[in-house]
Design a protein around this motif. Structure first.
Motif, short mmCIF file in Angstrom:
data_model
loop_
_atom_site.label_atom_id
_atom_site.label_comp_id
_atom_site.label_asym_id
_atom_site.label_seq_id
_atom_site.Cartn_x
_atom_site.Cartn_y
_atom_site.Cartn_z
N UNK A 1 -27.80 24.25 13.25
CA UNK A 1 -27.82 25.47 12.45
C UNK A 1 -26.43 26.08 12.45
N UNK A 2 -25.88 26.33 11.27
CA UNK A 2 -24.52 26.86 11.16
C UNK A 2 -24.55 28.28 10.61
N UNK B 1 -16.43 16.95 16.92
CA UNK B 1 -16.77 18.13 17.74
C UNK B 1 -18.26 18.41 17.68
N UNK B 2 -18.83 18.42 16.48
CA UNK B 2 -20.23 18.76 16.33
C UNK B 2 -21.14 17.72 16.98
N UNK C 1 -18.59 21.51 5.44
CA UNK C 1 -19.06 21.92 6.76
C UNK C 1 -20.58 21.95 6.82
N UNK C 2 -21.19 22.49 5.79
CA UNK C 2 -22.65 22.61 5.77
C UNK C 2 -23.31 21.24 5.75
N UNK C 3 -22.72 20.31 5.01
CA UNK C 3 -23.29 18.96 4.93
C UNK C 3 -23.23 18.25 6.29
N UNK C 4 -22.11 18.40 6.99
CA UNK C 4 -21.97 17.78 8.30
C UNK C 4 -22.96 18.39 9.29
N UNK D 1 -9.05 13.03 9.34
CA UNK D 1 -9.21 14.16 8.42
C UNK D 1 -9.89 15.34 9.12
N UNK D 2 -9.87 16.46 8.45
CA UNK D 2 -10.58 17.65 8.96
C UNK D 2 -12.06 17.33 9.16
N UNK D 3 -12.63 16.58 8.21
CA UNK D 3 -14.04 16.22 8.32
C UNK D 3 -14.30 15.34 9.54
#
Length: 244
Positions: free
Chosen positions: A75-76, A36-37, A65-68, A28-30
């Motif tokens: 920091x995003x 990557x992160x 995204x913020x949760x990941x 999945x995208x997640x």
């Protein structure tokens, strides 16, 4: 529209994974973002910019995204192209404080425009993009020169992998189509091969109900060395890698 069954190679949205009529095949995208992160975090990267080509993209993806990013202690910084703003102009006007690594969430055309702007801006940034981007299409769109790109990949490399299914795919591509191997068409090939294997297992004259029952078994399928197996979760295959 999941009232009919779908075998979905490129469905990256994991919100529908539990639907019994959906057979999602790849990470999945997640999963891709997490991969990557995590790799960036091990390199000591403390911040990342998340680029959305539209406000609609931001509304759909930003919460996950913020949760990941929070779980990975990153920091995003959110960078969303304003409505009506050309992505090339948007990329060319990013502030100097923009993080060095940028996670781009758009498609091949949007990415090409964004990198043109980055190249014109003359500020060195590395752009990470997800498997939604077809590399062949992207490279044909005159992207910005000198902008480093990291592409996530949810299938084996269709050009260099030694897995037997890749050879089968390349032989079929050479026989039937005049195009270069790409992750996108290889994913379609794998999806077709998987569906064919499940249909073959349903026997003669299977009918709609019998076919759906056969898919719902989510039995493991080995295709020339590439294994689809739902045993590990709601998707048949979850490996993620990336290339520059």
């Amino acid at each position: 529209r999941l009232e009919i069954a779908h075998v979905a190679p490129w469905l990256a949205d994991s919100r529908f994974d539990a639907n019994p009529h959906l057979f999602a095949l790849f990470a999945s995208r997640e999963d891709q973002i997490r991969h990557v992160l995590k790799n960036l975090a091990t390199m000591g990267v403390a911040s990342i910019g998340i680029v959305y080509p539209t406000a609609a993209h931001a509304a759909a993806l930003q919460l996950g995204m913020a949760q990941i990013a929070e779980r990975l202690k990153l920091e995003a910084q959110v960078l969303t192209a304003p409505k009506g703003r050309d992505l090339e102009a948007f990329g060319g006007q990013l502030p100097a404080s923009t993080p060095y690594f940028l996670l781009f969430t758009g498609d091949a055309i949007e990415l090409a425009l964004f990198t043109r702007g980055l190249a014109r801006r003359g500020v060195q940034r590395t752009v990470v993009c997800l498997s939604d981007v077809d590399t062949n299409t992207f490279l044909q769109l005159s992207p910005g020169k000198g902008v480093p790109i990291i592409f996530t990949r949810v299938v084996p490399d269709p050009r260099t992998s030694k897995v037997a299914i890749v050879r089968s795919y390349r032989n079929a591509l050479q026989r039937y189509f005049d195009e270069e191997p790409s992750p996108t068409s290889f994913a379609g090939y794998l999806g077709g091969r998987y569906a064919g294997a499940v249909i073959a297992g349903a026997g003669n004259e299977p009918g709609r109900a019998k076919l759906l029952a056969q898919f719902k078994r989510r039995a493991a399928v080995d295709l020339d060395g590439w294994r689809f197996d739902y045993a590990g979760g709601s998707r048949a295959s979850s490996p993620v890698s990336y290339t520059h």
